[in-house]
Design a protein around this motif. Structure first.
Motif, PDB file in Angstrom:
ATOM      1  N   CYS A  74       0.844  -1.185   0.000  1.00  0.00           N
ATOM      2  CA  CYS A  74       0.000   0.000   0.000  1.00  0.00           C
ATOM      3  C   CYS A  74       0.883   1.240   0.000  1.00  0.00           C
ATOM      4  O   CYS A  74       1.751   1.392   0.869  1.00  0.00           O
ATOM      5  CB  CYS A  74      -0.927   0.018   1.214  1.00  0.00           C
ATOM      6  SG  CYS A  74      -2.083   1.419   1.214  1.00  0.00           S
ATOM      7  N   GLY A  75       0.667   2.114  -0.973  1.00  0.00           N
ATOM      8  CA  GLY A  75       1.400   3.366  -1.029  1.00  0.00           C
ATOM      9  C   GLY A  75       0.938   4.332   0.058  1.00  0.00           C
ATOM     10  O   GLY A  75      -0.164   4.225   0.593  1.00  0.00           O
ATOM     11  N   VAL A  76       1.807   5.274   0.385  1.00  0.00           N
ATOM     12  CA  VAL A  76       1.519   6.286   1.398  1.00  0.00           C
ATOM     13  C   VAL A  76       1.444   7.640   0.709  1.00  0.00           C
ATOM     14  O   VAL A  76       2.422   8.110   0.128  1.00  0.00           O
ATOM     15  CB  VAL A  76       2.603   6.306   2.493  1.00  0.00           C
ATOM     16  CG1 VAL A  76       2.265   7.343   3.566  1.00  0.00           C
ATOM     17  CG2 VAL A  76       2.755   4.918   3.120  1.00  0.00           C
ATOM     18  N   CYS A  77       0.272   8.250   0.760  1.00  0.00           N
ATOM     19  CA  CYS A  77      -0.005   9.527   0.105  1.00  0.00           C
ATOM     20  C   CYS A  77      -0.062  10.629   1.152  1.00  0.00           C
ATOM     21  O   CYS A  77      -0.437  10.394   2.305  1.00  0.00           O
ATOM     22  CB  CYS A  77      -1.334   9.418  -0.642  1.00  0.00           C
ATOM     23  SG  CYS A  77      -1.906  10.948  -1.410  1.00  0.00           S
ATOM     24  N   HIS A  78       0.281  11.857   0.760  1.00  0.00           N
ATOM     25  CA  HIS A  78       0.212  12.956   1.722  1.00  0.00           C
ATOM     26  C   HIS A  78      -1.216  13.179   2.215  1.00  0.00           C
ATOM     27  O   HIS A  78      -1.430  13.656   3.333  1.00  0.00           O
ATOM     28  CB  HIS A  78       0.762  14.249   1.109  1.00  0.00           C
ATOM     29  CG  HIS A  78       1.398  15.153   2.113  1.00  0.00           C
ATOM     30  ND1 HIS A  78       2.758  15.201   2.347  1.00  0.00           N
ATOM     31  CD2 HIS A  78       0.853  16.033   2.989  1.00  0.00           C
ATOM     32  CE1 HIS A  78       3.020  16.069   3.302  1.00  0.00           C
ATOM     33  NE2 HIS A  78       1.881  16.598   3.708  1.00  0.00           N
ATOM     34  N   THR A  79      -2.197  12.789   1.401  1.00  0.00           N
ATOM     35  CA  THR A  79      -3.586  12.872   1.846  1.00  0.00           C
ATOM     36  C   THR A  79      -3.814  12.012   3.085  1.00  0.00           C
ATOM     37  O   THR A  79      -4.638  12.353   3.950  1.00  0.00           O
ATOM     38  CB  THR A  79      -4.532  12.425   0.713  1.00  0.00           C
ATOM     39  OG1 THR A  79      -4.351  13.299  -0.406  1.00  0.00           O
ATOM     40  CG2 THR A  79      -5.988  12.460   1.148  1.00  0.00           C
ATOM     41  N   ASP A  80      -3.085  10.898   3.190  1.00  0.00           N
ATOM     42  CA  ASP A  80      -3.205  10.046   4.379  1.00  0.00           C
ATOM     43  C   ASP A  80      -2.875  10.841   5.640  1.00  0.00           C
ATOM     44  O   ASP A  80      -3.543  10.697   6.677  1.00  0.00           O
ATOM     45  CB  ASP A  80      -2.263   8.848   4.278  1.00  0.00           C
ATOM     46  CG  ASP A  80      -2.561   7.942   3.091  1.00  0.00           C
ATOM     47  OD1 ASP A  80      -3.633   8.092   2.478  1.00  0.00           O
ATOM     48  OD2 ASP A  80      -1.720   7.074   2.797  1.00  0.00           O
ATOM     49  N   ILE A  81      -1.852  11.675   5.553  1.00  0.00           N
ATOM     50  CA  ILE A  81      -1.466  12.489   6.707  1.00  0.00           C
ATOM     51  C   ILE A  81      -2.572  13.487   7.036  1.00  0.00           C
ATOM     52  O   ILE A  81      -2.931  13.685   8.206  1.00  0.00           O
ATOM     53  CB  ILE A  81      -0.136  13.219   6.444  1.00  0.00           C
ATOM     54  CG1 ILE A  81       0.990  12.213   6.157  1.00  0.00           C
ATOM     55  CG2 ILE A  81       0.235  14.111   7.623  1.00  0.00           C
ATOM     56  CD1 ILE A  81       2.317  12.865   5.809  1.00  0.00           C
ATOM     57  N   HIS A  82      -3.109  14.127   6.002  1.00  0.00           N
ATOM     58  CA  HIS A  82      -4.157  15.124   6.231  1.00  0.00           C
ATOM     59  C   HIS A  82      -5.343  14.515   6.981  1.00  0.00           C
ATOM     60  O   HIS A  82      -5.912  15.135   7.886  1.00  0.00           O
ATOM     61  CB  HIS A  82      -4.631  15.707   4.905  1.00  0.00           C
ATOM     62  CG  HIS A  82      -3.635  16.603   4.239  1.00  0.00           C
ATOM     63  ND1 HIS A  82      -2.996  17.629   4.902  1.00  0.00           N
ATOM     64  CD2 HIS A  82      -3.165  16.630   2.965  1.00  0.00           C
ATOM     65  CE1 HIS A  82      -2.175  18.255   4.071  1.00  0.00           C
ATOM     66  NE2 HIS A  82      -2.272  17.664   2.892  1.00  0.00           N
ATOM     67  N   PHE A  83      -5.724  13.285   6.597  1.00  0.00           N
ATOM     68  CA  PHE A  83      -6.856  12.653   7.276  1.00  0.00           C
ATOM     69  C   PHE A  83      -6.466  12.134   8.658  1.00  0.00           C
ATOM     70  O   PHE A  83      -7.238  12.261   9.611  1.00  0.00           O
ATOM     71  CB  PHE A  83      -7.432  11.526   6.423  1.00  0.00           C
ATOM     72  CG  PHE A  83      -8.449  12.016   5.426  1.00  0.00           C
ATOM     73  CD1 PHE A  83      -9.736  12.321   5.829  1.00  0.00           C
ATOM     74  CD2 PHE A  83      -8.116  12.193   4.108  1.00  0.00           C
ATOM     75  CE1 PHE A  83     -10.681  12.791   4.930  1.00  0.00           C
ATOM     76  CE2 PHE A  83      -9.044  12.669   3.185  1.00  0.00           C
ATOM     77  CZ  PHE A  83     -10.330  12.967   3.599  1.00  0.00           C
ATOM     78  N   ALA A  84      -5.290  11.560   8.787  1.00  0.00           N
ATOM     79  CA  ALA A  84      -4.871  11.055  10.097  1.00  0.00           C
ATOM     80  C   ALA A  84      -4.819  12.172  11.126  1.00  0.00           C
ATOM     81  O   ALA A  84      -5.157  11.978  12.300  1.00  0.00           O
ATOM     82  CB  ALA A  84      -3.519  10.365   9.987  1.00  0.00           C
ATOM     83  N   GLU A  85      -4.420  13.368  10.688  1.00  0.00           N
ATOM     84  CA  GLU A  85      -4.250  14.486  11.604  1.00  0.00           C
ATOM     85  C   GLU A  85      -5.398  15.495  11.512  1.00  0.00           C
ATOM     86  O   GLU A  85      -5.324  16.571  12.103  1.00  0.00           O
ATOM     87  CB  GLU A  85      -2.897  15.154  11.336  1.00  0.00           C
ATOM     88  CG  GLU A  85      -1.741  14.179  11.541  1.00  0.00           C
ATOM     89  CD  GLU A  85      -0.370  14.786  11.335  1.00  0.00           C
ATOM     90  OE1 GLU A  85      -0.284  15.975  10.935  1.00  0.00           O
ATOM     91  OE2 GLU A  85       0.627  14.083  11.585  1.00  0.00           O
ATOM     92  N   ASN A  86      -6.440  15.138  10.765  1.00  0.00           N
ATOM     93  CA  ASN A  86      -7.657  15.957  10.656  1.00  0.00           C
ATOM     94  C   ASN A  86      -7.366  17.379  10.185  1.00  0.00           C
ATOM     95  O   ASN A  86      -7.987  18.351  10.650  1.00  0.00           O
ATOM     96  CB  ASN A  86      -8.420  15.991  11.984  1.00  0.00           C
ATOM     97  CG  ASN A  86      -9.880  16.376  11.802  1.00  0.00           C
ATOM     98  OD1 ASN A  86     -10.450  16.223  10.720  1.00  0.00           O
ATOM     99  ND2 ASN A  86     -10.497  16.894  12.851  1.00  0.00           N
ATOM    100  N   ASP A  87      -6.447  17.511   9.249  1.00  0.00           N
ATOM    101  CA  ASP A  87      -6.088  18.837   8.746  1.00  0.00           C
ATOM    102  C   ASP A  87      -7.257  19.521   8.042  1.00  0.00           C
ATOM    103  O   ASP A  87      -7.315  20.754   7.980  1.00  0.00           O
ATOM    104  CB  ASP A  87      -4.908  18.729   7.780  1.00  0.00           C
ATOM    105  CG  ASP A  87      -3.621  18.326   8.464  1.00  0.00           C
ATOM    106  OD1 ASP A  87      -3.505  18.558   9.688  1.00  0.00           O
ATOM    107  OD2 ASP A  87      -2.719  17.783   7.785  1.00  0.00           O
ATOM    108  N   TRP A  88      -8.166  18.735   7.496  1.00  0.00           N
ATOM    109  CA  TRP A  88      -9.287  19.306   6.741  1.00  0.00           C
ATOM    110  C   TRP A  88     -10.594  19.306   7.552  1.00  0.00           C
ATOM    111  O   TRP A  88     -11.653  19.659   7.026  1.00  0.00           O
ATOM    112  CB  TRP A  88      -9.476  18.554   5.421  1.00  0.00           C
ATOM    113  CG  TRP A  88      -8.307  18.717   4.501  1.00  0.00           C
ATOM    114  CD1 TRP A  88      -7.476  19.792   4.418  1.00  0.00           C
ATOM    115  CD2 TRP A  88      -7.836  17.772   3.537  1.00  0.00           C
ATOM    116  NE1 TRP A  88      -6.517  19.579   3.456  1.00  0.00           N
ATOM    117  CE2 TRP A  88      -6.711  18.349   2.898  1.00  0.00           C
ATOM    118  CE3 TRP A  88      -8.254  16.498   3.134  1.00  0.00           C
ATOM    119  CZ2 TRP A  88      -6.003  17.704   1.890  1.00  0.00           C
ATOM    120  CZ3 TRP A  88      -7.549  15.858   2.133  1.00  0.00           C
ATOM    121  CH2 TRP A  88      -6.439  16.448   1.518  1.00  0.00           C
ATOM    122  N   GLY A  89     -10.519  18.875   8.818  1.00  0.00           N
ATOM    123  CA  GLY A  89     -11.661  18.980   9.704  1.00  0.00           C
ATOM    124  C   GLY A  89     -12.815  18.054   9.386  1.00  0.00           C
ATOM    125  O   GLY A  89     -13.944  18.298   9.828  1.00  0.00           O
TER     126      GLY A  89
END
Length: 352
Positions: A38-53
């Protein structure tokens, strides 16, 4: 329902840790998949850290999934046990609107169901992504991975690959065109490879002189240091297309000026307000177009995998033990990866 090991974030500050999740038994149109990479995308970080709420916890990231089929539902016709397959950013859509009928499920009028942090249309359960042992997905949202592609390097094609391939194809890039690629991360290095394979003359824009040799190795014909006003001025009016992969706000005006008349500046990384303000004269005076693009539909996702197999294109990757995922996230924030982490899911099997 069956239980599987996974890695999940429990809050915006928790980091990722082991979690047992449940996967449904295959429905008639489902494909069950043993996840190998499984690749790791920067979007994964955004969701893991709730950057987009908009994260629902626990969240199991991962939307660059490749593996092998372990079971199929009674109505499945395109896949059989043992097939090499992939799952990207979507696992369902309404399948009835104009966009879905056109194979553009990413623009589903009801909104597509994300591979993770989404809601299943049938039972309203939360979708969990590829940082896990297995996944069950409707046949329509599964693609075949050609034998010519190595599975680990194929995984990021399902996000980084389709995100850059789709706009190049949609806007008609072909032999003889001059294409600029802005930024050379996970998306940018794939954009360079695709534009070159389509026959274009490729210019990479980067802030770092140290990336010149690497950019040329990736296939760039020219490299422009975007912080050098003289180099930017020399490129004025020279390009037909710009593929802009920078994921944070940046000044678009100097890049627009490198386009010829009727040139197209395509945003694939930026989903935040444009800052600083766009000077509309850069569009009006040369009939330039500022456009955006979001992944690709299922037919095109299969197309990009086949294109990569035909042209020998692979994503440059660094293999990752899933137990090091939090460290990998910190490295990604520092742009310390060339160019995509891919998790070897065999490392998950050692999780207690």
């Amino acid at each position: 329902m069956s239980k599987y090991h996974a890695f999940a974030a429990q809050s915006a500050t928790s980091g990722l840790a082991p979690l047992q999740i449940e996967r449904r038994a295959p429905r008639p149109d489902d494909v069950a998949i043993d996840i190998l990479y499984c690749g790791v995308c920067h979007t994964d970080i955004h969701f893991a850290e709730n950057d987009w709420g908009r994260t629902t916890y626990p969240v199991v990231p991962g939307h660059e999934i490749v593996g092998k089929v372990t079971a199929v539902g009674s109505d499945v016709t395109r896949f059989k046990v043992g097939d090499r397959v992939g799952v990207g950013c979507m696992v369902d859509s309404c399948r009835q609107c104009k966009a879905c009928d056109s194979g553009l499920e990413q623009f589903c009028e009801s909104g597509f169901v994300s591979t993770y942090n989404g809601r299943d249309r049938h039972d309203q359960s939360q979708t969990f992504g590829g940082y896990s042992e297995a996944v069950v997905v409707s046949e329509r949202f599964v693609v075949r991975v050609p034998d010519a592609l190595e599975l680990p390097a194929a995984a990021p094609i399902l996000c980084a690959g389709i995100t850059t391939y789709s706009p190049l194809k949609h806007f008609g890039v072909k032999a003889g065109h001059k294409v600029g690629v802005v930024g050379m991360g996970g998306l940018g290095h794939m954009g360079v490879k695709f534009a070159k394979a389509l026959g274009a003359e490729v210019t990479l824009f980067t802030r770092s002189e140290g990336k010149r040799e690497e950019a040329q190795r990736q296939g760039a014909d020219h490299v422009i240091i975007s912080t050098d006003p003289e180099q930017m001025a020399a490129a004025a009016g020279s390009l037909d297309f710009l593929l802009d992969t920078i994921p944070v706000p940046h000044d678009l005006n100097p890049y627009l000026e490198t386009l010829t008349y009727d040139g197209v500046h395509i945003l694939v990384g930026l989903i935040e307000p444009i800052d600083p303000t766009l000077n509309a004269a850069n569009l009006v005076r040369k009939r330039r177009v500022l456009a955006g693009s979001l992944i690709g539909g299922m037919p095109e996702t299969q197309e990009v995998l086949d294109f990569c197999a035909e042209h020998g294109i692979r994503c440059d990757i660094e293999m990752l033990d899933i137990h090091n995922i939090n460290e990998a996230y910190e490295r990604m924030k520092r742009s310390d990866v060339k160019y995509r982490f891919v998790i070897d899911m065999a490392t998950l099997k050692s999780t207690g």
